[in-house]
Design a protein around this motif. Sequence first.
Motif, PDB file in Angstrom:
ATOM      1  N   VAL A 178     -25.092  65.410   1.711  1.00  0.00           N
ATOM      2  CA  VAL A 178     -24.913  65.021   0.588  1.00  0.00           C
ATOM      3  C   VAL A 178     -23.958  63.242   0.393  1.00  0.00           C
ATOM      4  N   VAL A 179     -22.562  63.885   1.056  1.00  0.00           N
ATOM      5  CA  VAL A 179     -22.191  62.130   0.719  1.00  0.00           C
ATOM      6  C   VAL A 179     -22.256  60.991   1.888  1.00  0.00           C
ATOM      7  N   ARG A 180     -23.023  61.737   2.867  1.00  0.00           N
ATOM      8  CA  ARG A 180     -23.820  60.534   3.643  1.00  0.00           C
ATOM      9  C   ARG A 180     -25.417  59.853   3.108  1.00  0.00           C
ATOM     10  N   GLU A 181     -26.026  60.838   2.409  1.00  0.00           N
ATOM     11  CA  GLU A 181     -26.859  60.522   1.851  1.00  0.00           C
ATOM     12  C   GLU A 181     -26.025  59.016   0.673  1.00  0.00           C
ATOM     13  N   ALA A 182     -25.133  60.152  -0.461  1.00  0.00           N
ATOM     14  CA  ALA A 182     -25.139  59.056  -1.144  1.00  0.00           C
ATOM     15  C   ALA A 182     -24.407  57.710  -1.011  1.00  0.00           C
ATOM     16  N   ALA A 183     -24.243  57.420   0.876  1.00  0.00           N
ATOM     17  CA  ALA A 183     -23.597  56.490   0.864  1.00  0.00           C
ATOM     18  C   ALA A 183     -24.424  55.548   1.095  1.00  0.00           C
ATOM     19  N   ARG A 184     -25.504  56.490   1.891  1.00  0.00           N
ATOM     20  CA  ARG A 184     -26.856  55.376   1.665  1.00  0.00           C
ATOM     21  C   ARG A 184     -27.629  54.791   0.352  1.00  0.00           C
ATOM     22  N   LEU A 185     -27.638  55.331  -0.173  1.00  0.00           N
ATOM     23  CA  LEU A 185     -28.467  55.554  -1.749  1.00  0.00           C
ATOM     24  C   LEU A 185     -26.553  54.638  -2.632  1.00  0.00           C
ATOM     25  N   ALA A 186     -25.888  54.477  -2.430  1.00  0.00           N
ATOM     26  CA  ALA A 186     -25.020  52.744  -2.629  1.00  0.00           C
ATOM     27  C   ALA A 186     -25.269  51.909  -1.980  1.00  0.00           C
ATOM     28  N   ASP A 187     -25.469  51.825  -0.627  1.00  0.00           N
ATOM     29  CA  ASP A 187     -25.990  50.510  -0.598  1.00  0.00           C
ATOM     30  C   ASP A 187     -27.564  50.458  -0.418  1.00  0.00           C
ATOM     31  N   GLU A 188     -27.931  50.943  -0.965  1.00  0.00           N
ATOM     32  CA  GLU A 188     -29.054  50.809  -1.593  1.00  0.00           C
ATOM     33  C   GLU A 188     -29.428  49.737  -2.803  1.00  0.00           C
ATOM     34  N   VAL A 189     -28.866  51.053  -3.548  1.00  0.00           N
ATOM     35  CA  VAL A 189     -28.775  50.709  -5.750  1.00  0.00           C
ATOM     36  C   VAL A 189     -27.333  49.939  -5.830  1.00  0.00           C
ATOM     37  N   GLY A 190     -26.595  49.703  -5.259  1.00  0.00           N
ATOM     38  CA  GLY A 190     -24.546  49.571  -5.606  1.00  0.00           C
ATOM     39  C   GLY A 190     -24.118  50.604  -6.017  1.00  0.00           C
ATOM     40  N   TYR A 191     -22.899  50.772  -5.681  1.00  0.00           N
ATOM     41  CA  TYR A 191     -21.757  51.413  -5.480  1.00  0.00           C
ATOM     42  C   TYR A 191     -21.290  51.792  -6.993  1.00  0.00           C
ATOM     43  N   HIS A 192     -22.023  50.761  -7.987  1.00  0.00           N
ATOM     44  CA  HIS A 192     -21.090  51.158  -9.067  1.00  0.00           C
ATOM     45  C   HIS A 192     -22.765  51.537  -9.852  1.00  0.00           C
ATOM     46  N   LYS A 193     -23.920  52.254  -9.375  1.00  0.00           N
ATOM     47  CA  LYS A 193     -24.737  52.539 -10.352  1.00  0.00           C
ATOM     48  C   LYS A 193     -25.424  53.393  -9.565  1.00  0.00           C
ATOM     49  N   LEU A 194     -24.342  54.348  -8.045  1.00  0.00           N
ATOM     50  CA  LEU A 194     -24.766  55.401  -8.135  1.00  0.00           C
ATOM     51  C   LEU A 194     -24.568  56.783  -8.722  1.00  0.00           C
ATOM     52  N   THR A 195     -25.130  57.558  -9.278  1.00  0.00           N
ATOM     53  CA  THR A 195     -24.914  58.226  -9.895  1.00  0.00           C
ATOM     54  C   THR A 195     -25.292  60.178  -9.278  1.00  0.00           C
ATOM     55  N   LEU A 196     -24.668  60.770  -9.488  1.00  0.00           N
ATOM     56  CA  LEU A 196     -25.364  62.130  -9.286  1.00  0.00           C
ATOM     57  C   LEU A 196     -26.699  62.992  -9.746  1.00  0.00           C
ATOM     58  N   ALA A 197     -27.115  62.413 -10.219  1.00  0.00           N
ATOM     59  CA  ALA A 197     -28.452  62.418 -11.076  1.00  0.00           C
ATOM     60  C   ALA A 197     -29.426  61.690  -9.609  1.00  0.00           C
ATOM     61  N   ALA A 198     -29.720  60.743  -9.973  1.00  0.00           N
ATOM     62  CA  ALA A 198     -30.276  59.613  -8.764  1.00  0.00           C
ATOM     63  C   ALA A 198     -29.809  60.017  -7.219  1.00  0.00           C
ATOM     64  N   LEU A 199     -28.877  60.770  -7.242  1.00  0.00           N
ATOM     65  CA  LEU A 199     -28.584  62.094  -5.722  1.00  0.00           C
ATOM     66  C   LEU A 199     -29.215  63.127  -5.066  1.00  0.00           C
ATOM     67  N   ALA A 200     -29.071  63.695  -7.058  1.00  0.00           N
ATOM     68  CA  ALA A 200     -29.721  64.841  -6.952  1.00  0.00           C
ATOM     69  C   ALA A 200     -31.317  64.364  -6.744  1.00  0.00           C
ATOM     70  N   GLY A 201     -32.386  63.778  -7.320  1.00  0.00           N
ATOM     71  CA  GLY A 201     -32.876  62.924  -7.077  1.00  0.00           C
ATOM     72  C   GLY A 201     -33.303  62.788  -5.883  1.00  0.00           C
ATOM     73  N   ARG A 202     -32.821  62.336  -5.390  1.00  0.00           N
ATOM     74  CA  ARG A 202     -33.268  61.234  -3.661  1.00  0.00           C
ATOM     75  C   ARG A 202     -32.511  63.182  -3.040  1.00  0.00           C
ATOM     76  N   LEU A 203     -32.462  63.975  -3.558  1.00  0.00           N
ATOM     77  CA  LEU A 203     -32.322  65.125  -2.592  1.00  0.00           C
ATOM     78  C   LEU A 203     -32.557  65.916  -2.582  1.00  0.00           C
ATOM     79  N   GLY A 204     -34.177  66.255  -3.805  1.00  0.00           N
ATOM     80  CA  GLY A 204     -34.951  66.800  -3.711  1.00  0.00           C
ATOM     81  C   GLY A 204     -34.744  67.420  -5.145  1.00  0.00           C
ATOM     82  N   VAL A 205     -33.437  67.942  -5.253  1.00  0.00           N
ATOM     83  CA  VAL A 205     -32.858  69.419  -5.825  1.00  0.00           C
ATOM     84  C   VAL A 205     -32.116  68.834  -7.232  1.00  0.00           C
ATOM     85  N   ALA A 206     -32.387  70.104  -8.149  1.00  0.00           N
ATOM     86  CA  ALA A 206     -31.981  69.382  -9.444  1.00  0.00           C
ATOM     87  C   ALA A 206     -30.645  69.749  -9.879  1.00  0.00           C
TER      88      ALA A 206
END
Length: 195
Positions: free
Chosen positions: A11-39
């Motif tokens: 989860v944290v490694r995927e959050a890091a990748r997502l933050a690099d793509e969208v920006g640290y301040h745009k990283l949300t739990l909802a976006a991360l959940a969607g990225r991981l394919g979980v509710a």
Amino acid sequence: MPRAGLNPQVVVREAARLADEVGYHKLTLAALAGRLGVALPSLYKHVKGADALAQQLSALATAEIADEMTMAAAGRSGEDALRAVAAAYRSYARRHPGRYPATQRVPDPDDPAHVVAGRRAVEVVYAILRGYGIEGEAAVDGVRMFRAAVHGFVSLEAAGDFGLPREVDRSFDQMVTALGVAYRSWPGSAGTAPG
């Protein structure tokens, strides 16, 4: 489809990748959940909330930048070490624009790995300063000066805030040279670092 093998590290490694793509301040739990394919509620099995995720991301990013700074300093001293470590710091910030801001969070005292990572990053700079004869309380000031200068530069660069007509790389080199000059003439230091 939910991803198999999900755990806090994934989860944290995927959050890091997502933050690099969208920006640290745009990283949300909802976006991360969607990225991981979980509710979103399922994500809470692996991370307690947004602040916990930010802390874990900070621990990961701090360990990464500490590794890169340590490798850059290996076998070097004086201005050579100063240049290599500053360049490694800047390179990390450029390659990881979303996770770099997480390195600025003070390590969580309840997370020993985070504390160790922060200490390793700072110790690299302390080692450089010892080469300039700067130790004790004066070294704290020297570390803060390094951090303020290099972090300030990479943050302004990332924001696109250098508009003057001069090559930014040259300005960075000049700043690091000026740090070396300041460290060599540090009040009360031996000023013995080789160029």
